[in-house]
Design an enzyme around this catalytic site. Structure first.
Site: not given
Length: 537
Positions: A382-386
């Protein structure tokens, strides 16, 4: 006058923000609003600006202590880089009759000659002749080969009737004749094609020579121009663009370097002994198709053109830390665990895998807990911000099985996102198919590219509207980088960025994107399992 006073009760910044990572200062927002009002007064600008243009503001303090702002636009408007109230070009190369315009006109004349040659009746006639001969040859050879096949079949039937030697010889002669005729036919068409290709080659050699001349002239003019873009830094030192970019891997400045808002603003400030306090760049007008821009949104300075320039111009300038402040105390929540897998919920702000950062990642935390595991542990990312659900494979066999399920699109995922604005389009559910390609000049951004992009498909369903924001469920069918972010924000997608998307929208407390559900087969017993996690927003 390029300096604009700004009377304000708000506190002025004391340290310059990072042009590549910032939240716009309230006074920059006020200045931008004034610029947008000024843009409306320029009737001649409207059509051009509506197609999309970057503007910028720089809060400054003059030597006498007066504070205000400077403003600029990228490139030029209406064929000019100098408009009253806006900082001018670093080097004005657009004056009629000057060196650049004269040589630009010479290059344009070479362009015209190339276009004339490529569209000439003689050249197009040669291309049409070649195409006609190729089609004629293909049809004639195909028909002859069909006749040969029929004749061969007939000879086979006749041989069954115990023909005498004379009759058999006639059949053999017929076969030899048809084969020889095929060779003559191919030779005939090849000779015709060779004659036409020779004439085409002569014409194209002239065209290629002129294109080589155009490139040489263009490169020389570009180099001449970059040498005259002398950038001033805070110490009063000057260095032209060729010298600045020579210290970087790309060596040669990209076209348009030095004409973006940020370099122009800092150049003017340093030339007039003004101290830069805060910068912000914002988009006005429609978004291009490949990259995502939203009218009125603020964006960082571009990297491929501006990073080398600003790194030089801002040497020795004290700056604030970036707007992103990662939380080093984040932790994982476990939804399920057995001998084969562990299902965790990753918080926003935690990387999935180790990288060029000092933050604790899911991979690192899992490796600490299972130091003897023979598995790579991480199956997907997952993206870091997700935030949301991640599956951890504790054994090598489980990892292999789960990777196969992902590769075969057998794993089903559902994300929940909150979008900036009210979704007004129809239908409220559907499919987004926009192929994606990494933007090599502005990593990690992705862009839409129909030619070179990889297939990216997302199904969506609008769940409702809350406080002028739209909640949606997203079902990715492919797993491209930033797929959901781009598909939501792009004008041909949902046309609404995800709340908190600082890459394709604007910053907020966090990215409002959560991997809320995942369905897969257990790698050990093939049992279908569904895991769910409620979004924290």
């Amino acid at each position: 006058m390029c300096f604009h006073p700004l009377n304000a009760n708000e506190e002025w910044p004391t340290l310059l923000n990072n042009p590549f990572d910032y939240t716009p200062h309230p006074l920059c927002i006020r200045a931008a609003e004034q610029v947008r009002e000024d843009i409306k007064q320029h009737q001649s600008w409207h059509e051009e600006v509506q197609k999309g243009k970057m503007f910028g503001v720089l809060l400054v303090e003059k030597a006498d202590g007066e504070r205000g702002y400077l403003t600029a636009f990228s490139g030029q408007i209406g064929g000019s880089g100098n408009w009253e109230g806006y900082v001018p070009l670093v080097y004005n190369y657009l004056e009629v009759g000057q060196y650049f315009k004269v040589h630009e006109a010479e290059i344009s004349e070479v362009n015209r000659k190339i276009e004339a040659l490529e569209s000439s009746n003689d050249y197009l006639s040669l291309l049409n002749s070649r195409s006609s001969i190729e089609k004629e040859a293909e049809k004639a050879i195909e028909e002859h080969c069909e006749q040969m096949a029929k004749a061969k079949a007939l000879r086979g039937d006749l041989r069954q009737n115990n023909l005498d030697s004379c009759a058999l010889e006639r059949l053999l002669n017929e076969s030899r004749f048809m084969k020889a005729e095929l060779k003559r036919m191919k030779k005939h068409y090849n000779e015709r094609l060779e004659e036409v290709n020779c004439q085409i080659k002569v014409a194209e050699s002239e065209i290629e020579a002129m294109k080589a001349q155009r490139k040489s002239m263009s490169d020389a003019l570009q180099t001449w121009l970059f040498e005259r873009f002398e950038m001033l830094n805070s110490k009063g030192e000057k260095r032209n663009l060729i010298a600045i970019f020579n210290d970087f891997e790309q060596k040669m400045p990209p076209s348009g370097s030095g004409e973006c808002c940020a370099p122009k603003l800092f150049q003017y400030a340093f030339q007039h002994n003004m101290r830069p306090l805060a910068i912000a760049e914002f988009w006005v007008g429609d978004s291009p198709r490949q990259i995502i821009r939203h009218d009125g949104y603020f964006y960082p300075a571009c990297k491929h053109k501006c990073e080398p320039i600003l790194r030089y111009m801002l040497e020795g300038v004290s700056m604030q830390e970036g707007a992103r402040k990662p939380n080093a105390e984040l932790s994982l929540t476990t939804l399920f665990e057995d001998e084969s897998i562990r299902v965790v919920v990753k918080p926003s702000g935690m990387p999935s895998v180790e990288g060029h950062h000092s933050l604790a990642s899911v991979e690192q935390l899992m490796r600490n807990e299972y130091p003897l595991a023979d598995s790579p542990l991480i199956v997907h990312r997952l993206d870091m911000d997700t935030s949301g659900i991640m599956i951890i494979a504790k054994t090598k066999q489980a990892h292999k099985c789960l990777q196969e399920q992902f590769a075969l699109h057998q794993v089903k995922k559902r994300y929940i996102a909150v979008l900036e604005g009210v979704f007004t389009h129809q239908p409220t559910c559907g499919c987004i198919a926009l192929p994606l390609l990494p933007n090599v000049n502005e990593r990690p951004l992705q862009m839409v590219d129909d030619v070179y992009g990889k297939e990216a498909t997302t199904y969506y369903r609008v769940m409702g509207v809350e406080k002028q924001r739209t909640r949606v469920a997203l079902y990715p069918q492919t797993g491209r980088t930033h797929q959901l972010r781009v598909h939501c924000s792009h004008r041909e997608g949902l046309s609404l960025p995800i709340v908190g998307d600082c890459l394709y929208g604007k910053s907020d407390t966090r990215l409002h994107l959560h991997a809320a559900a995942i369905a897969l087969k257990h790698p050990a017993n093939d049992k279908r399992m569904v895991f769910k996690s409620a979004p924290p927003f």
